[in-house]
Design an enzyme around this catalytic site. Sequence first.
Site, PDB file in Angstrom:
ATOM      1  N   SER A  86      13.360   0.269  27.197  1.00  0.00           N
ATOM      2  CA  SER A  86      14.063  -1.007  27.352  1.00  0.00           C
ATOM      3  C   SER A  86      14.434  -1.508  25.971  1.00  0.00           C
ATOM      4  O   SER A  86      13.875  -1.061  24.960  1.00  0.00           O
ATOM      5  CB  SER A  86      13.141  -2.027  28.036  1.00  0.00           C
ATOM      6  OG  SER A  86      13.664  -3.335  27.942  1.00  0.00           O
ATOM      7  N   TYR A 121       4.664  -5.936  28.904  1.00  0.00           N
ATOM      8  CA  TYR A 121       5.731  -5.013  29.263  1.00  0.00           C
ATOM      9  C   TYR A 121       6.451  -4.573  27.989  1.00  0.00           C
ATOM     10  O   TYR A 121       6.712  -3.384  27.792  1.00  0.00           O
ATOM     11  CB  TYR A 121       6.699  -5.694  30.223  1.00  0.00           C
ATOM     12  CG  TYR A 121       7.856  -4.818  30.669  1.00  0.00           C
ATOM     13  CD1 TYR A 121       7.690  -3.878  31.683  1.00  0.00           C
ATOM     14  CD2 TYR A 121       9.115  -4.944  30.073  1.00  0.00           C
ATOM     15  CE1 TYR A 121       8.744  -3.073  32.085  1.00  0.00           C
ATOM     16  CE2 TYR A 121      10.168  -4.142  30.470  1.00  0.00           C
ATOM     17  CZ  TYR A 121       9.986  -3.215  31.477  1.00  0.00           C
ATOM     18  OH  TYR A 121      11.031  -2.420  31.873  1.00  0.00           O
TER      19      TYR A 121
END
Length: 247
Positions: free
Chosen positions: A139, A151
């Site tokens: 990401s 995350y």
Amino acid sequence: MDITNNTILITGGSAGIGFEIAKAFTAAGNKVIITGRDQQRLDEALLQLPGATGFKGDISSEADTEALVAVLLKDFPTLNIVVNNAGQAYKYNIAEPSNAFEKAQDEMLTNYLAVVRLNEKLLPQLKAQSSAAIVNVTSIVALVPGQLTTYSASKAALHSYSQSLRIALERSSGQVKVFELMPPLVNTSFSAIINGHNGIPAAEVATDLITALEKDEYEIHVGNTRYIYELSLSSPEEALTLMNPVA
């Protein structure tokens, strides 16, 4: 890489980015296997993926991973591409009591450690092919942390691991390529907790992946990730502010 006539595993392939990647690979003439934790959602996805195979299981479970690897070795001996897409994310305030350890443990297991485990178990099968690839889906937050604290940390770990694995495999086997797919905010149910409706379509991520595989571009910056990466080099503070807007 040739993007046709491959045998491809996509974890978390029943929805979102994983599903769109499965659709793109299926349309290109590949044999696709998708995993998912929810049988109903898995069945619904397979109805839209002609010829694809589903495996119900949780990639963070060692037992489920062992079962998956056994199936792949027995029924899909020509497996040559693995797309590590399954993920877990929580939004919480690390400055307040929020069971941060438990959430972080779950995210690190699913987003990083489970990927390391699955890749290690599948590498012998991948090395047996004339051409093979691992695609780790990270990401933009792997480069600049965002609103999802752990995350972001888990994707940063996966980014570092991907680079190390690429070097190691280039020096040992040569035929197993390592790609890293870096999406920005994507409009999926997974990203709903951070206003994912403002993100790009998941199909755009899949299209960019296919294009990059054909060109052997190993770090795939989708959408505005290239801009944020370059901003993080020239103005780290500005990049952090951009990725962490005041609510």
